[in-house]
Design an enzyme around this catalytic site. Structure first.
Site, PDB file in Angstrom:
ATOM      1  N   ARG A 277      12.745 -70.133 -83.359  1.00  0.00           N
ATOM      2  CA  ARG A 277      13.137 -68.737 -83.541  1.00  0.00           C
ATOM      3  C   ARG A 277      14.617 -68.601 -83.209  1.00  0.00           C
ATOM      4  O   ARG A 277      15.118 -69.248 -82.290  1.00  0.00           O
ATOM      5  CB  ARG A 277      12.315 -67.811 -82.645  1.00  0.00           C
ATOM      6  CG  ARG A 277      10.853 -67.648 -83.054  1.00  0.00           C
ATOM      7  CD  ARG A 277      10.723 -66.905 -84.386  1.00  0.00           C
ATOM      8  NE  ARG A 277       9.330 -66.655 -84.754  1.00  0.00           N
ATOM      9  CZ  ARG A 277       8.601 -67.458 -85.519  1.00  0.00           C
ATOM     10  NH1 ARG A 277       9.135 -68.597 -85.961  1.00  0.00           N
ATOM     11  NH2 ARG A 277       7.369 -67.155 -85.830  1.00  0.00           N
TER      12      ARG A 277
ATOM     13  N   HIS B 225      14.489 -70.077 -93.523  1.00  0.00           N
ATOM     14  CA  HIS B 225      13.181 -70.113 -92.863  1.00  0.00           C
ATOM     15  C   HIS B 225      12.130 -70.731 -93.785  1.00  0.00           C
ATOM     16  O   HIS B 225      11.082 -70.138 -94.059  1.00  0.00           O
ATOM     17  CB  HIS B 225      12.748 -68.699 -92.431  1.00  0.00           C
ATOM     18  CG  HIS B 225      11.783 -68.712 -91.275  1.00  0.00           C
ATOM     19  ND1 HIS B 225      11.568 -67.617 -90.474  1.00  0.00           N
ATOM     20  CD2 HIS B 225      10.968 -69.690 -90.788  1.00  0.00           C
ATOM     21  CE1 HIS B 225      10.660 -67.906 -89.544  1.00  0.00           C
ATOM     22  NE2 HIS B 225      10.292 -69.155 -89.716  1.00  0.00           N
TER      23      HIS B 225
ATOM     24  N   GLU C 135      17.303 -62.563 -88.338  1.00  0.00           N
ATOM     25  CA  GLU C 135      16.661 -63.480 -89.271  1.00  0.00           C
ATOM     26  C   GLU C 135      17.503 -63.680 -90.527  1.00  0.00           C
ATOM     27  O   GLU C 135      17.624 -64.800 -91.029  1.00  0.00           O
ATOM     28  CB  GLU C 135      15.274 -62.937 -89.652  1.00  0.00           C
ATOM     29  CG  GLU C 135      14.510 -63.779 -90.647  1.00  0.00           C
ATOM     30  CD  GLU C 135      13.860 -65.012 -90.042  1.00  0.00           C
ATOM     31  OE1 GLU C 135      13.324 -65.819 -90.822  1.00  0.00           O
ATOM     32  OE2 GLU C 135      13.888 -65.172 -88.808  1.00  0.00           O
TER      33      GLU C 135
END
Length: 342
Positions: free
Chosen positions: A253, A300, A281
């Site tokens: 993360r 991701h 993100e």
């Protein structure tokens, strides 16, 4: 052939729009229909404000088959599911939708975190080996030079023989990375406050402090869970302790790394990075992460995608089969473990 009795559990698919079509092939839907009393094509996108058809299915459901984008199972949602006994999650972390109300109700939970760990570990292995060969640097230099060059001299000191790799976190993914590294001539350090010396020996790694790991590893790969105590686990002190040329890999993360401190090191050209996650993100459009030559930035994608989603569906259906047979889950999620896991 479908079962002929009515003692199969009633099930309901619950996940975000478009997910089921990617997760489930025809064979998965057929198996779902065989194991349960359910419409394998009915997918609940919103259990808080369900359509009449979903509300009727939820009222009968004994098990929810969930994936990404599932509605949080609040007390209000659970009140509309009086027969619900289990949640089978065909993805990794259940923290988004499994609430305290689920545990209070005694609902059993399982997830396909084990299946989702595999592609992340494979991505990490590739990144570690590429980092050892200084692939980012060589590719960028080759792109600019477009000519013959003394690569042996320029890449002197590179390679994957007796290089030290630091693993931060013996999570499912961290452990799988350690396992994948065993065939290679690499020394592996581990930082994890929940692992003792005996377990580290079984894993074939040397247990160290985080600062020692950062100081002695040529590649540092982050696999710790996102918890309040792991926020900026890799901060300015840890980054400055890394030797020049060290590669930081983050597939966990973004919040685990102090991105401002990392950007300072990357902009100076002192460190390399492979970042599949960032904080936020989605980096801002003007973020240097997109253009720095010493950064491999991916959106991701280390986790399950494409046909890898079918592996998660297979594991989840295996668990659903156990539930239908009255057996305990092979890979249950326990409420107590969520305080120190993803």
């Amino acid at each position: 052939m479908p079962h002929t009795t009515d003692n199969r559990p009633a099930a309901l698919l619950a996940m975000g729009p478009g997910i089921a079509d990617r997760l489930l092939a025809d064979r998965h839907r057929a198996r779902l229909a065989d194991l349960t009393r359910t419409d394998p094509h009915l997918v609940a996108h919103d259990l808080a404000e369900p359509t009449p058809e979903v509300a009727a299915a939820l009222a009968e459901a004994e098990v929810l088959f969930t994936c990404w984008g599932a509605t949080p199972l609040t007390a209000e949602v659970l009140a509309a599911a009086p027969r619900l006994r289990a949640v089978v999650h065909a993805a990794g972390s259940v923290k988004h939708h499994i609430t305290d109300a689920c545990w209070e109700r005694g609902i059993t939970v399982t997830s396909a975190a084990g299946a989702n760990a595999l592609p992340v570990a494979e991505f990490t292995l590739a990144a570690i080996l590429f980092a050892g060969k200084r692939v980012l640097h060589a590719a960028e230099r080759y792109r600019r030079l477009r000519a013959d060059h003394d690569w042996l001299a320029e890449l002197d000191g590179a390679g994957n023989y007796r290089r030290t790799v630091g693993i931060v976190g013996a999570s499912r993914i961290g452990r799988r990375v350690i396992e994948l590294l065993r065939p290679f001539d690499l020394d592996v350090l581990l930082y994890d406050p929940y692992v003792d010396e005996a377990e580290a020996e079984r894993l074939g790694v040397r247990l160290t402090s985080l600062d020692e790991l950062c100081a002695h590893s040529s590649v540092v790969s982050v696999h710790a869970p996102q918890l309040p105590e792991t926020h900026h686990l890799i901060g300015a002190a840890q980054l400055s302790a890394m030797a020049t040329g060290t590669t930081l890999i983050n597939t966990a993360r973004g919040s685990l790394v102090d991105e401002a401190a990392l950007l300072a090191e990357l902009t100076a050209g002192r460190l390399q990075a492979v970042l599949d996650v960032t904080d936020p993100e989605l980096p801002s459009a003007d973020s240097p992460l997109y253009t720095l030559p010493n950064v491999l930035l991916t959106p991701h994608v280390a986790g399950s995608l494409g046909d890898e989603l079918h592996r998660m569906a297979d594991q989840a259906l295996d668990e659903l089969e156990r539930f239908a047979a009255g057996l305990p889950f092979a890979d249950p999620v326990h409420s107590g473990s969520l305080s120190h896991s993803a």
